[in-house]
Write a protein that holds these residues in place. Structure first.
Motif, PDB file in Angstrom:
ATOM      1  N   SER A 113      22.172  22.476  42.066  1.00  0.00           N
ATOM      2  CA  SER A 113      22.031  21.021  42.047  1.00  0.00           C
ATOM      3  C   SER A 113      21.718  20.535  43.452  1.00  0.00           C
ATOM      4  O   SER A 113      21.940  21.247  44.436  1.00  0.00           O
ATOM      5  CB  SER A 113      23.315  20.351  41.526  1.00  0.00           C
ATOM      6  OG  SER A 113      24.376  20.561  42.424  1.00  0.00           O
ATOM      7  N   GLY A 114      21.195  19.327  43.523  1.00  0.00           N
ATOM      8  CA  GLY A 114      20.896  18.725  44.824  1.00  0.00           C
ATOM      9  C   GLY A 114      19.896  19.520  45.618  1.00  0.00           C
ATOM     10  O   GLY A 114      18.890  19.975  45.086  1.00  0.00           O
ATOM     11  N   GLN A 115      20.153  19.713  46.894  1.00  0.00           N
ATOM     12  CA  GLN A 115      19.210  20.409  47.758  1.00  0.00           C
ATOM     13  C   GLN A 115      19.209  21.916  47.522  1.00  0.00           C
ATOM     14  O   GLN A 115      18.370  22.624  48.046  1.00  0.00           O
ATOM     15  CB  GLN A 115      19.488  20.111  49.227  1.00  0.00           C
ATOM     16  CG  GLN A 115      20.706  20.814  49.793  1.00  0.00           C
ATOM     17  CD  GLN A 115      20.946  20.435  51.231  1.00  0.00           C
ATOM     18  OE1 GLN A 115      21.582  19.429  51.475  1.00  0.00           O
ATOM     19  NE2 GLN A 115      20.442  21.211  52.157  1.00  0.00           N
ATOM     20  N   ASN A 116      20.123  22.420  46.701  1.00  0.00           N
ATOM     21  CA  ASN A 116      20.164  23.837  46.373  1.00  0.00           C
ATOM     22  C   ASN A 116      19.407  24.157  45.092  1.00  0.00           C
ATOM     23  O   ASN A 116      19.528  25.248  44.556  1.00  0.00           O
ATOM     24  CB  ASN A 116      21.612  24.318  46.248  1.00  0.00           C
ATOM     25  CG  ASN A 116      22.321  24.259  47.574  1.00  0.00           C
ATOM     26  OD1 ASN A 116      21.747  24.578  48.601  1.00  0.00           O
ATOM     27  ND2 ASN A 116      23.567  23.819  47.557  1.00  0.00           N
ATOM     28  N   SER A 117      18.637  23.202  44.581  1.00  0.00           N
ATOM     29  CA  SER A 117      17.832  23.442  43.391  1.00  0.00           C
ATOM     30  C   SER A 117      16.672  24.363  43.740  1.00  0.00           C
ATOM     31  O   SER A 117      16.084  24.275  44.813  1.00  0.00           O
ATOM     32  CB  SER A 117      17.291  22.124  42.836  1.00  0.00           C
ATOM     33  OG  SER A 117      18.343  21.338  42.352  1.00  0.00           O
ATOM     34  N   THR A 118      16.353  25.245  42.806  1.00  0.00           N
ATOM     35  CA  THR A 118      15.266  26.198  43.028  1.00  0.00           C
ATOM     36  C   THR A 118      13.956  25.642  42.487  1.00  0.00           C
ATOM     37  O   THR A 118      13.944  24.706  41.690  1.00  0.00           O
ATOM     38  CB  THR A 118      15.583  27.534  42.336  1.00  0.00           C
ATOM     39  OG1 THR A 118      15.686  27.307  40.923  1.00  0.00           O
ATOM     40  CG2 THR A 118      16.872  28.140  42.865  1.00  0.00           C
TER      41      THR A 118
END
Length: 186
Positions: free
Chosen positions: A140-145
């Protein structure tokens, strides 16, 4: 990051399986290859609950764990046959001359398995790149691929960006295949 974590772990596991043999190796192999036969949605749901209990959902570490779990079986499938053909007498000779295991792995095994390690790294990377189900549950957020963003973009809106990304990946794969085939001819 997935490939840099999964391939060394897979190499160590494959060395262990090769050296142990018998039921112990079969048990390790069964455990390591299980994520490749379990449906992705079940794996994602289970991983979500495990990571949620540890408060790792939405973190980079959580996404990395999910992708490494899927990449290790692929890397093992590539590395196991290479290690089955490996001449262990060389390692035994190095060990008898005073080399410790890390030195033997880095100085003898890795140089001779370069092509297999490169293939395993590429396969682990592609497995991670292709994985959207675990990313949907865990990231989620900036860790989305990228696959998650592409999937959500296709679901929510009509955008030519997905077509451009798909074309770019197709060109990259085509160039890689051409380079490999030209290198094999020479």
């Amino acid at each position: 990051m997935t490939a840099t974590v999964a391939v060394p772990l897979a190499l160590l596991a494959c060395i262990s399986m090769n050296r142990l043999g018998g039921k112990a190796a079969a048990t390790i192999q069964g455990v390591l290859l299980t994520p490749s036969v379990v449906p992705g949605i079940l794996l994602a749901i289970g991983l979500f609950f495990v990571l949620a209990a540890q408060r790792l959902v939405g973190t980079l570490f959580g996404v990395l764990v999910g992708h490494v779990v899927l990449a290790i079986p692929v890397a093992c499938i590539v590395l196991l046959p290479a290690l089955a053909r490996f001449d262990w007498n060389q390692v035994q000779a190095a060990r008898s001359l005073g080399a410790n295991w890390p030195r033997a792995i880095g100085g003898i095994i890795v140089p001779q398995l370069q092509i297999s390690l490169l293939s395993a790294t590429l396969m682990a990377f592609l497995t991670s790149l292709d994985e959207s189900v675990i990313s949907i549950f865990v990231a989620s957020g900036q860790n989305s691929t990228l696959p998650k963003l592409m999937f959500l973009s296709l679901r929510d809106q009509i955008d030519p960006t997905i077509a451009a990304i798909s074309t770019l990946w197709t060109v990259i794969v085509l160039v890689a295949v051409l380079i490999v085939s030209l290198r094999q001819k020479s």
